[in-house]
Design a protein around this motif. Sequence first.
Motif, PDB file in Angstrom:
ATOM      1  N   LEU A 110     135.337  35.621  78.513  1.00 10.87           N
ATOM      2  CA  LEU A 110     134.393  36.583  79.034  1.00 10.87           C
ATOM      3  C   LEU A 110     133.974  36.230  80.456  1.00 10.87           C
ATOM      4  O   LEU A 110     133.796  35.060  80.779  1.00 10.87           O
ATOM      5  CB  LEU A 110     133.156  36.572  78.128  1.00 10.87           C
ATOM      6  N   LYS A 111     133.832  37.264  81.277  1.00  8.60           N
ATOM      7  CA  LYS A 111     133.241  37.098  82.602  1.00  8.60           C
ATOM      8  C   LYS A 111     131.906  37.820  82.594  1.00  8.60           C
ATOM      9  O   LYS A 111     131.821  38.980  82.172  1.00  8.60           O
ATOM     10  CB  LYS A 111     134.121  37.668  83.708  1.00  8.60           C
ATOM     11  N   VAL A 122     122.824  33.561  78.877  1.00 13.17           N
ATOM     12  CA  VAL A 122     124.170  33.459  78.313  1.00 13.17           C
ATOM     13  C   VAL A 122     124.223  32.230  77.420  1.00 13.17           C
ATOM     14  O   VAL A 122     123.837  31.136  77.833  1.00 13.17           O
ATOM     15  CB  VAL A 122     125.231  33.331  79.439  1.00 13.17           C
ATOM     16  N   ASP A 123     124.701  32.398  76.187  1.00 10.14           N
ATOM     17  CA  ASP A 123     124.927  31.286  75.269  1.00 10.14           C
ATOM     18  C   ASP A 123     126.427  31.162  75.046  1.00 10.14           C
ATOM     19  O   ASP A 123     127.078  32.132  74.652  1.00 10.14           O
ATOM     20  CB  ASP A 123     124.207  31.506  73.936  1.00 10.14           C
ATOM     21  N   VAL A 124     126.958  29.956  75.292  1.00 11.20           N
ATOM     22  CA  VAL A 124     128.397  29.701  75.231  1.00 11.20           C
ATOM     23  C   VAL A 124     128.668  28.704  74.108  1.00 11.20           C
ATOM     24  O   VAL A 124     128.081  27.615  74.093  1.00 11.20           O
ATOM     25  CB  VAL A 124     128.907  29.133  76.584  1.00 11.20           C
ATOM     26  N   VAL A 130     134.188  31.057  79.512  1.00  9.95           N
ATOM     27  CA  VAL A 130     133.216  31.957  80.115  1.00  9.95           C
ATOM     28  C   VAL A 130     133.076  31.637  81.599  1.00  9.95           C
ATOM     29  O   VAL A 130     132.908  30.487  81.983  1.00  9.95           O
ATOM     30  CB  VAL A 130     131.842  31.856  79.412  1.00  9.95           C
ATOM     31  N   GLU A 131     133.142  32.691  82.390  1.00  4.82           N
ATOM     32  CA  GLU A 131     132.924  32.585  83.832  1.00  4.82           C
ATOM     33  C   GLU A 131     131.665  33.383  84.152  1.00  4.82           C
ATOM     34  O   GLU A 131     131.571  34.552  83.798  1.00  4.82           O
ATOM     35  CB  GLU A 131     134.122  33.166  84.577  1.00  4.82           C
ATOM     36  N   VAL A 132     130.690  32.726  84.773  1.00  6.14           N
ATOM     37  CA  VAL A 132     129.476  33.435  85.170  1.00  6.14           C
ATOM     38  C   VAL A 132     129.386  33.453  86.688  1.00  6.14           C
ATOM     39  O   VAL A 132     129.708  32.470  87.350  1.00  6.14           O
ATOM     40  CB  VAL A 132     128.194  32.840  84.549  1.00  6.14           C
ATOM     41  N   GLU A 133     128.964  34.595  87.207  1.00  8.51           N
ATOM     42  CA  GLU A 133     128.813  34.753  88.649  1.00  8.51           C
ATOM     43  C   GLU A 133     127.529  35.515  88.929  1.00  8.51           C
ATOM     44  O   GLU A 133     127.276  36.559  88.341  1.00  8.51           O
ATOM     45  CB  GLU A 133     130.006  35.506  89.227  1.00  8.51           C
ATOM     46  N   ALA A 134     126.716  34.958  89.830  1.00  6.78           N
ATOM     47  CA  ALA A 134     125.476  35.609  90.246  1.00  6.78           C
ATOM     48  C   ALA A 134     125.545  35.868  91.744  1.00  6.78           C
ATOM     49  O   ALA A 134     125.935  34.993  92.517  1.00  6.78           O
ATOM     50  CB  ALA A 134     124.280  34.729  89.917  1.00  6.78           C
ATOM     51  N   THR A 150     132.689  28.141  83.848  1.00  6.43           N
ATOM     52  CA  THR A 150     132.751  28.041  85.301  1.00  6.43           C
ATOM     53  C   THR A 150     131.651  28.922  85.886  1.00  6.43           C
ATOM     54  O   THR A 150     131.309  29.957  85.313  1.00  6.43           O
ATOM     55  CB  THR A 150     134.119  28.471  85.879  1.00  6.43           C
ATOM     56  N   THR A 151     131.103  28.480  87.018  1.00  5.04           N
ATOM     57  CA  THR A 151     130.019  29.223  87.645  1.00  5.04           C
ATOM     58  C   THR A 151     130.328  29.467  89.117  1.00  5.04           C
ATOM     59  O   THR A 151     130.944  28.635  89.782  1.00  5.04           O
ATOM     60  CB  THR A 151     128.683  28.457  87.544  1.00  5.04           C
ATOM     61  N   THR A 152     129.892  30.621  89.615  1.00  6.03           N
ATOM     62  CA  THR A 152     130.005  30.970  91.023  1.00  6.03           C
ATOM     63  C   THR A 152     128.688  31.612  91.431  1.00  6.03           C
ATOM     64  O   THR A 152     128.228  32.551  90.780  1.00  6.03           O
ATOM     65  CB  THR A 152     131.148  31.976  91.270  1.00  6.03           C
ATOM     66  N   THR A 153     128.092  31.100  92.500  1.00  2.00           N
ATOM     67  CA  THR A 153     126.805  31.618  92.950  1.00  2.00           C
ATOM     68  C   THR A 153     126.930  32.234  94.327  1.00  2.00           C
ATOM     69  O   THR A 153     127.406  31.591  95.258  1.00  2.00           O
ATOM     70  CB  THR A 153     125.751  30.499  93.017  1.00  2.00           C
ATOM     71  N   GLY A 154     126.470  33.471  94.449  1.00  2.29           N
ATOM     72  CA  GLY A 154     126.287  34.124  95.728  1.00  2.29           C
ATOM     73  C   GLY A 154     127.535  34.427  96.515  1.00  2.29           C
ATOM     74  O   GLY A 154     128.630  33.983  96.211  1.00  2.29           O
ATOM     75  N   ASP A 155     127.325  35.214  97.534  1.00  2.39           N
ATOM     76  CA  ASP A 155     128.378  35.566  98.467  1.00  2.39           C
ATOM     77  C   ASP A 155     127.879  35.313  99.886  1.00  2.39           C
ATOM     78  O   ASP A 155     128.268  35.975 100.828  1.00  2.39           O
ATOM     79  CB  ASP A 155     128.808  37.022  98.281  1.00  2.39           C
ATOM     80  N   GLY A 156     126.952  34.358 100.013  1.00  5.20           N
ATOM     81  CA  GLY A 156     126.412  34.018 101.320  1.00  5.20           C
ATOM     82  C   GLY A 156     125.070  34.659 101.615  1.00  5.20           C
ATOM     83  O   GLY A 156     124.354  34.212 102.500  1.00  5.20           O
TER      84      GLY A 156
END
Length: 172
Positions: A110-111, A122-124, A130-134, A150-156
């Motif tokens: 899931l993304k 989110v509970d994993v 699971v990939e989470v991105e904010a 995996t986590t990804t935060t922001g686009d700058g």
Amino acid sequence: MEVNKRLARDAKKKGICEEWYGRLIDTKGKDELIKMYLEGIDFCLSNEYPSNEFIRQHFVGTCEAYGVFLDQAITAGNFRHVVALGRCEGTATYDGWNVGQVFAKHQSRLKVLATGNSFVMVDVFDDTTVEVEARDNAKICVNHYGGNLTTTTGDGEGNAIIKVIRKTTKTY
């Protein structure tokens, strides 16, 4: 035997309290049972209750409208709840000021994408990926019991935050 009576009997074996046992016995219709499942999701997920096979036999076709998916492709936008059971694969997206809860269990992939000012819990669990991105000012809080995360935060821009809480148990 009626579905609610079978569920109540099985829940009793798993240690459900008397109050919830009584509620299950009195429940009428699948919609009400699915709402109760979501309300008591901690008991259900930690006890593998009801079984995926039971859900497949009695609830697939009805539960998706409530955000409960089993072995399906998921494309969920701003669902209050997303529960991915079995081998689900897909995305759960949140935007604006929306709030949601996402539960990934078994072998689901899931993304989760949060943008705007949304907030997502989110509970994993288990063997999920699971990939989470904010992005923007979105906030995501992850309870990581198992699986790959995996986590990804922001686009700058913005103040996106992802908080990961690593749990030392397999479930709640």
